[in-house]
Design a protein around this motif. Sequence first.
Motif: not given
Length: 403
Positions: A3-6, A9-15
Motif C-alpha cells: 500500500k502506498s500513499f502520496k 508532487s514534483i513537476y506534476g509527478i505524484p511522489i
Amino acid sequence: MFKSFKIGSIYGIPIKLDVTFLLILPIFAWVIAWQVDQLVEMIDLIFGTDLHANPLEEGYMPLIVGLVAALGLFACVLLHELGHSIAAIRYGFPIESITLWLLGGVAQLSENPTNWRQELVIAIAGPIVSVALGVGLWVSVYLIPTAYNATIFIVAYLALMNLVLAAFNMLPGFPMDGGRVLRALLARNQPFAVATAQAARVGKLFALMLGLFGLLAFNFILIALALFIYIAATGESRYVALQAALEGVQVRDLMTPAAELDVVSPELTVDRLLELMYRERHTGFPVIDDGHIAGIVTLDDVRTISPEDRQHTVVADVMTTELETVKPDDEAFAALEQLQSNDIGRVLVVTDRGDLAGLVTRTDIVRSLSIGSVRAVRDIPAAGPEQAAEVDSVPAVEGRPRW
Ligand SMILES: [Zn+2]
C-alpha cells in the motif's frame, strides 16, 4: 509493492511512499548508526579526512546521524528517479508516479518507449544524476569546515552511496537501468522484442549468479534482489513478446461485434440473468438501457446474492457502472493492458459517440495471440501458444517499474 500513499508532487509527478519504505527507513538509519565507527574509518581512508569517531558515537548522535543519512539517501534516490522521469517527459511519456519502497525508488511510466535511442536516454538519465550527485557531494566534503564532523560524515557517506547506486543500477538486469541500456543497445539493429528477450536472458543469468552468491554469503537482501530481478526479467520479456504478437492488431479485429452480443436490460432479475448465463455460457453481459450503455454485469457481481433474494434483485442493483472501455481502433494490446491492470475478464468497446461497438474478453485475446505467435517474427521466444495460455498471469502488463 503493497500500500502506498502520496506525499506530494514534483513537476506534476505524484511522489508516493510505500509502507515498506517506512519499514526500511529506520532499519537503514539503525544500520548506519551501528556502523558509525567503521564508516568513519572508511571515509577517512577514501577521502583523506580526519573525522573523529568519538563525538559521532556519543549519546543519541549515531541515531541522529543515521537517520539524516538515511533520509538523505532516499532523497538522492528520488532525484535519480526524477532524472528518468524528466528524460521520459521530454520524449512525451507521462509519468504516473514515483514510489519509494523497500528496494529503493521506482518511476512508473504510463507507456514505455520502443525506440532504442529514447529508451537509452531515459534509462541512463537516472545513473547520470546519481554520478553527478556523487561527484558534487564528493567535492563538497572538502568545502565543509573540519569542525563539522557530523556534516562531513553524512555528505561523504552520501557521495559514496550515490556512486554505489549508479554502479549498482548499471548492472545488466531488468528492472535495473543497466538492463534497459543493454536492451536499447541490442535493439539498434534488431526488433525490440528480440533485443528484450536477449537482455532478459542476460538478466536472468545475472540474477541466478547473484542469488547463488547471496546463498553462499547468507545475504538475504541479495537473495531477495536476485529473485526480484529474475521475476522482472521474465515479466519484461513476456510483456514485449505479447506486444509483438499483438502488433498491428486492433480491438475491432478481435472483439465480438455488438450485433452478435447478448445484452441485458437493467430491470432483468438476477435469477433470470443466471439462467441466461447458464444457457449462453457467458459470464458477463453489457447492460443496455434504452439504447445506452448502462453498465456491465458479471457472475462475480451476483455471486453474493442469496438464492432467495435473486427473484427481487435486478441487474441495476448489482451491475458495475464505472466502466473500463476501449475504442474499436485502439491497439489490441491496450485492451489486454486494461484487462490486466483492472483484473477484469472483459472490456467494453465503445465508439467515439459512446455507442456499444462490441466486447473483448481474455479468450478473444488468447485466441488472437495463438494466431499472432505463428505469424510473429521468428526468434521471439516467449510468444508461443503456451505463453498465450498464461495471459492470466502476465504480471508485467500492470506497468513495468523502472529503477
Ligand atoms: Zn534508475
